[in-house]
Structures are given as structure tokens and as C-alpha cells.
Design a protein around this motif. Sequence first.
Motif, PDB file in Angstrom:
ATOM      1  N   GLU A  38     -22.029  -7.573 -18.246  1.00  0.00           N
ATOM      2  CA  GLU A  38     -20.759  -8.117 -17.750  1.00  0.00           C
ATOM      3  C   GLU A  38     -20.970  -9.344 -16.875  1.00  0.00           C
ATOM      4  N   SER A  39     -21.959  -9.275 -15.985  1.00  0.00           N
ATOM      5  CA  SER A  39     -22.225 -10.403 -15.086  1.00  0.00           C
ATOM      6  C   SER A  39     -22.713 -11.624 -15.864  1.00  0.00           C
ATOM      7  N   LYS A  40     -23.636 -11.404 -16.804  1.00  0.00           N
ATOM      8  CA  LYS A  40     -24.153 -12.524 -17.607  1.00  0.00           C
ATOM      9  C   LYS A  40     -23.059 -13.115 -18.487  1.00  0.00           C
ATOM     10  N   ALA A  41     -22.238 -12.229 -19.067  1.00  0.00           N
ATOM     11  CA  ALA A  41     -21.163 -12.705 -19.943  1.00  0.00           C
ATOM     12  C   ALA A  41     -20.170 -13.554 -19.168  1.00  0.00           C
ATOM     13  N   ARG A  42     -19.823 -13.106 -17.967  1.00  0.00           N
ATOM     14  CA  ARG A  42     -18.875 -13.858 -17.145  1.00  0.00           C
ATOM     15  C   ARG A  42     -19.432 -15.236 -16.801  1.00  0.00           C
ATOM     16  N   ALA A  43     -20.706 -15.295 -16.423  1.00  0.00           N
ATOM     17  CA  ALA A  43     -21.317 -16.577 -16.055  1.00  0.00           C
ATOM     18  C   ALA A  43     -21.299 -17.545 -17.234  1.00  0.00           C
ATOM     19  N   LEU A  44     -21.670 -17.057 -18.428  1.00  0.00           N
ATOM     20  CA  LEU A  44     -21.660 -17.921 -19.618  1.00  0.00           C
ATOM     21  C   LEU A  44     -20.249 -18.395 -19.942  1.00  0.00           C
ATOM     22  N   ARG A  45     -19.304 -17.478 -19.860  1.00  0.00           N
ATOM     23  CA  ARG A  45     -17.914 -17.796 -20.201  1.00  0.00           C
ATOM     24  C   ARG A  45     -17.352 -18.861 -19.264  1.00  0.00           C
ATOM     25  N   TYR A  46     -17.561 -18.675 -17.972  1.00  0.00           N
ATOM     26  CA  TYR A  46     -16.994 -19.631 -17.022  1.00  0.00           C
ATOM     27  C   TYR A  46     -17.701 -20.978 -17.064  1.00  0.00           C
ATOM     28  N   ASP A  47     -18.996 -20.986 -17.328  1.00  0.00           N
ATOM     29  CA  ASP A  47     -19.693 -22.271 -17.491  1.00  0.00           C
ATOM     30  C   ASP A  47     -19.124 -23.025 -18.701  1.00  0.00           C
ATOM     31  N   PHE A  48     -18.829 -22.300 -19.756  1.00  0.00           N
ATOM     32  CA  PHE A  48     -18.227 -22.896 -20.950  1.00  0.00           C
ATOM     33  C   PHE A  48     -16.851 -23.473 -20.634  1.00  0.00           C
ATOM     34  N   PHE A  49     -16.027 -22.686 -19.944  1.00  0.00           N
ATOM     35  CA  PHE A  49     -14.680 -23.145 -19.590  1.00  0.00           C
ATOM     36  C   PHE A  49     -14.739 -24.380 -18.681  1.00  0.00           C
TER      37      PHE A  49
ATOM     38  N   GLY B  43     -17.111 -26.563 -18.368  1.00  0.00           N
ATOM     39  CA  GLY B  43     -17.589 -27.724 -19.116  1.00  0.00           C
ATOM     40  C   GLY B  43     -16.497 -28.349 -19.961  1.00  0.00           C
ATOM     41  N   LEU B  44     -15.682 -27.516 -20.603  1.00  0.00           N
ATOM     42  CA  LEU B  44     -14.568 -28.029 -21.412  1.00  0.00           C
ATOM     43  C   LEU B  44     -13.560 -28.780 -20.550  1.00  0.00           C
ATOM     44  N   CYS B  45     -13.236 -28.203 -19.402  1.00  0.00           N
ATOM     45  CA  CYS B  45     -12.240 -28.832 -18.529  1.00  0.00           C
ATOM     46  C   CYS B  45     -12.736 -30.170 -17.994  1.00  0.00           C
ATOM     47  N   LEU B  46     -14.025 -30.218 -17.679  1.00  0.00           N
ATOM     48  CA  LEU B  46     -14.599 -31.461 -17.174  1.00  0.00           C
ATOM     49  C   LEU B  46     -14.663 -32.521 -18.271  1.00  0.00           C
ATOM     50  N   GLU B  47     -15.080 -32.115 -19.471  1.00  0.00           N
ATOM     51  CA  GLU B  47     -15.243 -33.066 -20.578  1.00  0.00           C
ATOM     52  C   GLU B  47     -13.909 -33.596 -21.090  1.00  0.00           C
ATOM     53  N   HIS B  48     -12.895 -32.733 -21.157  1.00  0.00           N
ATOM     54  CA  HIS B  48     -11.631 -33.117 -21.794  1.00  0.00           C
ATOM     55  C   HIS B  48     -10.491 -33.343 -20.798  1.00  0.00           C
ATOM     56  N   GLY B  49     -10.757 -33.190 -19.512  1.00  0.00           N
ATOM     57  CA  GLY B  49      -9.754 -33.512 -18.505  1.00  0.00           C
ATOM     58  C   GLY B  49      -8.611 -32.528 -18.373  1.00  0.00           C
ATOM     59  N   TYR B  50      -8.853 -31.268 -18.686  1.00  0.00           N
ATOM     60  CA  TYR B  50      -7.790 -30.269 -18.528  1.00  0.00           C
ATOM     61  C   TYR B  50      -7.489 -30.046 -17.054  1.00  0.00           C
ATOM     62  N   GLU B  51      -6.218 -29.798 -16.762  1.00  0.00           N
ATOM     63  CA  GLU B  51      -5.763 -29.716 -15.370  1.00  0.00           C
ATOM     64  C   GLU B  51      -5.909 -28.325 -14.768  1.00  0.00           C
ATOM     65  N   GLY B  52      -6.103 -27.312 -15.594  1.00  0.00           N
ATOM     66  CA  GLY B  52      -6.212 -25.965 -15.064  1.00  0.00           C
ATOM     67  C   GLY B  52      -6.720 -25.007 -16.120  1.00  0.00           C
TER      68      GLY B  52
ATOM     69  N   LEU C 124     -11.936 -22.948  -9.393  1.00  0.00           N
ATOM     70  CA  LEU C 124     -13.355 -23.084  -9.691  1.00  0.00           C
ATOM     71  C   LEU C 124     -13.803 -24.470  -9.259  1.00  0.00           C
ATOM     72  N   ARG C 125     -15.075 -24.592  -8.921  1.00  0.00           N
ATOM     73  CA  ARG C 125     -15.631 -25.887  -8.569  1.00  0.00           C
ATOM     74  C   ARG C 125     -16.373 -26.442  -9.782  1.00  0.00           C
ATOM     75  N   LEU C 126     -15.983 -27.621 -10.255  1.00  0.00           N
ATOM     76  CA  LEU C 126     -16.635 -28.250 -11.392  1.00  0.00           C
ATOM     77  C   LEU C 126     -17.920 -28.940 -10.946  1.00  0.00           C
ATOM     78  N   GLU C 127     -18.740 -29.324 -11.929  1.00  0.00           N
ATOM     79  CA  GLU C 127     -20.024 -29.939 -11.623  1.00  0.00           C
ATOM     80  C   GLU C 127     -19.877 -31.249 -10.856  1.00  0.00           C
TER      81      GLU C 127
ATOM     82  N   ILE D 173      -6.956 -22.126 -11.171  1.00  0.00           N
ATOM     83  CA  ILE D 173      -6.881 -21.021 -12.113  1.00  0.00           C
ATOM     84  C   ILE D 173      -5.491 -20.395 -12.025  1.00  0.00           C
ATOM     85  N   TYR D 174      -4.895 -20.152 -13.173  1.00  0.00           N
ATOM     86  CA  TYR D 174      -3.568 -19.539 -13.229  1.00  0.00           C
ATOM     87  C   TYR D 174      -3.647 -18.216 -13.986  1.00  0.00           C
TER      88      TYR D 174
END
Length: 315
Positions: A63-74, A76-85, A119-122, A129-130
Motif C-alpha cells: 500500500e505504501s509503495k503503491a501510493r508513492a508511485l501513484r502520487y509521483d505519477f500524478f 508529474g502529469l500536473c507539472l508537465e501539462h499544467g493541471y490546476e488541481g 501536494l508539493r510539486l518538484e 487536492i479536491y
Amino acid sequence: HGSDSTALFYLLLQANISFDCALFNYKTRANSDLEEASAKELCERFGKRFFSKSAELKNGNFESKARALRYDFFKGLCLEHGYEGLVLAHQLNDYFEWFLMRFSKGAGLANLLGFDESLRLENGEKLNIYRPLKNTPKHEILAFLRQNNIKYFNDESNKDESFERNYIRANFSDKFIASFAAGVVRTFEALNADKKVLLGDFAFESGGLFVLKNDEKAINLADKALKKLGVLLSADSRAVAARAMKNEGQIVLSHKVALCANRAFVFIAPLKTAVLKKEFKEECRVLKIPSKIRAFLFLNKDIFKDLKEYLSQFF
């Protein structure tokens, strides 16, 4: 594409909110790939972009590893594509499950109530988060899906009670929420209001560095800061942290986060290594910045500049 995220998808459509979708496939279930294909088709049907990533997790602490991978993925997407939340499908049963899981381990108030609001981005920016379903019980979500004849997938791994969350869900939380949902919502609202009063605010926060006044609220704020950095304090590690604050000590938690205290402040930041310049070390000494925090600041010059400005009024 389980019940909660599928309901969220259609509710966001009804509310005319602009969104796209992301799915992390852990390859743990027979239907994992079928579910991903169905989610992609659903997004294409309604003109939504679909992002997916997969990884097979082995060994313990899934569960802990899955959460870390999932949130890193999210993130990264928000940073790359400029999503607001980031909009997540957590619902009331999830919230209560977390509460009971942490309650059983001797957690403090910050960890009992879980669920970060950002969340804090890179790049140091904050991503909101909503959770629009946070006060909605699971049985209402399932009723919505049935009434509208909406297809979704059941995660068969949810029946495996060797996972702590599944055990709590099957034996305690779902039955309780089914009978007392409205009261649980009111209690969480009251507890969150109390939490803001009891915890107070960080004295300084920037890019993964947290500075808090070393007083009676410090351990609760430390709980909050550490959770933001991916560390959940057990009862034993919470006691170790409290001793470090009281004795002006320096400790490393989960091999990745430094917690260091002087008489006035507690400093919490990711543990880093670097070769420090003599002049930099002298600046830190004058400002009473503990040694295990210095490499992080040396590698983050802008944060150090702002911290110097804050601490210079005291030292």
C-alpha cells in the motif's frame, strides 16, 4: 474505473467541470488490463485525455509503495501539462478507514485525520487536492451507479483481509458508516476545526522544509510536516521525535527525512548529502541551523535565502 472513480467521472461531467483522467495499473489483478482498456474507452467516448502507467510491485508494504508511485505519477502529469488541481475519489468510508487504522496504532491528531489538502510539486509549487465525495458514504455511491445503470469494475483484491485496510473495512468501517454516516461527517468536521486550533501553523514552510516553534504544539505539527514528506509516525517513532525535540537532538526518520531541534525551533526536511562550503557552514552556525538540515539548504539556495531572512530576526 472502480465504483468511486467511475461515479466521480460522471458527477464531474454533470457539473460541467473540465478534467482529464489518470490511471496507475499495478498489474495485481486478473482484470487490471481490461479495466485500463475500459477506462481509456470511457475517456475517448467523452473527449477526455487518458494517461496511464504501470508497474509490478513485489515484496512487502504494497500500500505504501503503491501510493508513492501513484502520487509521483500524478504530480508529474500536473507539472508537465499544467493541471490546476488533483481531484480524487476518496469517500466517507475511506476517510473512516484511515481514522481507524491510525487510531489502532496510537497516532496523533494530525495523522488521525489524514487526507492532505495539497501536494508539493518538484518545482516547489503547491498543487491543490479536491475530494468532492469525502462526505459521501459508499452505499450512496453504489446506489447512484445502479440507478443510472453505469458500468464499473469491482476490485477483487478488496476481499483479501491480509491487507489491513480490507480487514478494517470488512469488519468495522462499512457497517458503522451504513448506520451512522451523518454523525461521522459532523464529527470529522468538528475534529478538523479543533485540529486547526490545536496544531497551529508552521513558523516557516518552503519546498519541503518545515520550521516550527519548539513548544507544546511541536510534536503535532511535526506529525503534519512528516506526513507531507511521506512519513507516518508510529507511537514509538513519535516518542523518539518528541525526545529529540525536548533534548535539542537530530534524528533521521524512515531513512529519508531529518528532524532536528534547537531550543527555539524544530527543522524538518528531506535528508540530503553535499559537500558544504566553509562560509555556508558558518552562516548556518550563526543562525543555529542543525547540521543534518544544512545539505538540503545548500542544494536549495532560494529556500536558504528566505530562511535566512526569517531566522535573522531571532539570531
